[in-house]
Design a protein around this motif. Sequence first.
Motif, PDB file in Angstrom:
ATOM      1  N   HIS A  65      20.602   8.280  -3.959  1.00  0.00           N
ATOM      2  CA  HIS A  65      20.147   6.925  -3.870  1.00  0.00           C
ATOM      3  C   HIS A  65      20.944   6.030  -2.956  1.00  0.00           C
ATOM      4  O   HIS A  65      20.812   5.209  -2.030  1.00  0.00           O
ATOM      5  N   LEU A  66      22.437   5.984  -3.324  1.00  0.00           N
ATOM      6  CA  LEU A  66      23.367   5.523  -2.588  1.00  0.00           C
ATOM      7  C   LEU A  66      23.367   5.814  -1.006  1.00  0.00           C
ATOM      8  O   LEU A  66      23.289   4.879  -0.117  1.00  0.00           O
TER       9      LEU A  66
ATOM     10  N   LYS B 242      42.817   1.597  -6.835  1.00  0.00           N
ATOM     11  CA  LYS B 242      41.764   2.167  -6.040  1.00  0.00           C
ATOM     12  C   LYS B 242      40.621   2.774  -6.282  1.00  0.00           C
ATOM     13  O   LYS B 242      39.699   3.149  -5.699  1.00  0.00           O
ATOM     14  N   THR B 243      40.180   2.038  -7.730  1.00  0.00           N
ATOM     15  CA  THR B 243      38.912   2.646  -8.395  1.00  0.00           C
ATOM     16  C   THR B 243      38.097   1.215  -8.643  1.00  0.00           C
ATOM     17  O   THR B 243      38.676   0.216  -9.319  1.00  0.00           O
ATOM     18  N   TYR B 244      36.978   1.308  -8.318  1.00  0.00           N
ATOM     19  CA  TYR B 244      35.859   0.185  -8.540  1.00  0.00           C
ATOM     20  C   TYR B 244      34.675   0.900  -9.387  1.00  0.00           C
ATOM     21  O   TYR B 244      34.037   2.160  -9.294  1.00  0.00           O
ATOM     22  N   LEU B 245      34.019  -0.169 -10.106  1.00  0.00           N
ATOM     23  CA  LEU B 245      32.888   0.120 -10.753  1.00  0.00           C
ATOM     24  C   LEU B 245      31.604   0.100  -9.957  1.00  0.00           C
ATOM     25  O   LEU B 245      31.438  -0.979  -9.187  1.00  0.00           O
TER      26      LEU B 245
ATOM     27  N   LEU C  35      26.813  -3.592  -1.862  1.00  0.00           N
ATOM     28  CA  LEU C  35      28.380  -3.619  -2.319  1.00  0.00           C
ATOM     29  C   LEU C  35      29.015  -2.305  -1.950  1.00  0.00           C
ATOM     30  O   LEU C  35      30.329  -2.470  -1.076  1.00  0.00           O
ATOM     31  N   LEU C  36      28.435  -1.343  -1.813  1.00  0.00           N
ATOM     32  CA  LEU C  36      29.078   0.020  -1.190  1.00  0.00           C
ATOM     33  C   LEU C  36      29.483   0.032   0.079  1.00  0.00           C
ATOM     34  O   LEU C  36      30.507   0.274   0.776  1.00  0.00           O
TER      35      LEU C  36
ATOM     36  N   LEU D 129      32.864   0.386   2.261  1.00  0.00           N
ATOM     37  CA  LEU D 129      33.170   1.542   3.364  1.00  0.00           C
ATOM     38  C   LEU D 129      33.405   0.750   4.535  1.00  0.00           C
ATOM     39  O   LEU D 129      34.321   1.465   5.395  1.00  0.00           O
ATOM     40  N   GLU D 130      32.986  -0.383   4.774  1.00  0.00           N
ATOM     41  CA  GLU D 130      33.390  -0.823   6.062  1.00  0.00           C
ATOM     42  C   GLU D 130      34.804  -1.325   5.992  1.00  0.00           C
ATOM     43  O   GLU D 130      35.580  -1.637   7.097  1.00  0.00           O
ATOM     44  N   ALA D 131      35.497  -1.451   5.013  1.00  0.00           N
ATOM     45  CA  ALA D 131      36.916  -1.956   4.979  1.00  0.00           C
ATOM     46  C   ALA D 131      37.847  -0.718   4.909  1.00  0.00           C
ATOM     47  O   ALA D 131      38.971  -0.911   5.119  1.00  0.00           O
TER      48      ALA D 131
END
Length: 370
Positions: free
Chosen positions: A20-21, A183-186, A362-363, A367-369
């Motif tokens: 899905h993502l 470095k971990t995100y929900l 959000l993702l 990723l762009e960062a």
Amino acid sequence: MRDIIVFGEDFGGLPSSTQHLITGLCKNYRVLWVNSIGLRQPRLCKKDLARVFRKLFGSKGTVKFSDDAFSSNIITVNLRTIPAPQSVVVRWFAKTLMVWQLKLLFRHHKISNPILWTSLPTAADLCGSLGERSVVYYCGDDFSSLAGVDHKVVEQHERKLVEKSDVIFAASDKLLQKFPSHKTYLMPHGVDYDLFATPTYRATDLPNNARPTAGFYGSLSEWLDYDLLKSLCLAKPEWNFVFVGPLELSSFPLDDLPNVYRLGPKPHSTLPSYIQHWDISLLPFINNEQIKNCSPLKLMEYLSSGTPVLASRFNAVEPLSHVINIYDNADEAITVFETLSNKKEQQQAVAKQHRWSSRVNLLRGYLEAL
């Protein structure tokens, strides 16, 4: 346009969160999707030996180019490999074999400096060998408790992957706590709300006997509570009990009951034609570590349909107790059949907040960062 190489399950079928993502990113990224490289070392049995042969020599082990898939910015590929190798020598061989194939693909499709995304810890050995610009680990399951995997081997791979990852996404608060906080995100599971909320036709193979129906879709595996389900079926002979999904057991424990209907696996896009036309959606899981840490995709899909939900108690459903029915034992589960209330609007209001489109937005920012 930037490139992503994805290590996930086999593309297609019932889509995972990763599917899905990643498909939501296709307007901005080219994707090389590597079908499953495995989470379990093969055993000395006919089925597993055949699986190894296919991975190494058969049609499923060949590198395939799909121009049709590439038109939507996704290439899917099956690599020759050995699933979840354990020894140092075999791991080196599997890594070398996969890197060689992938570099051929990179040259063919002019892929360079990709983001390496994996939802499988067993891709850890490849990190640093593919010229990737960054490594993303998407963790959707607690592999230390997941049935059907080599826990020791997968845990070793996961530790290595966590070290090499630039960013980690965790599908639940419980998983979030496993990894380095800096470095971990929900990144919770989402839902294709419009697919499940838009009224659709009634599936033709649903029982048509004027009785109410309770239903479940998903893998028919060892994590379902068959003792409780049998109690429900026997206590409610006037109800149909429908099960949609692949059978992953040698036999189905409820097949001999007259009010049980097992309909087999169905395409994901057709599931609303089942769930919208039964009266209760079931989440009848056993109470083990795997279930405590799980966050089933079908939960938000159930809510989107507006059909009442009956669920065993586990972490993912606790915050939703105001819109679903949670039971602790068979007596409580049976009582729900007598006390159903319509919470369709409340359920759908919750589900609307979890659309995949919001997760993808959000993702994309993360990723762009990188």
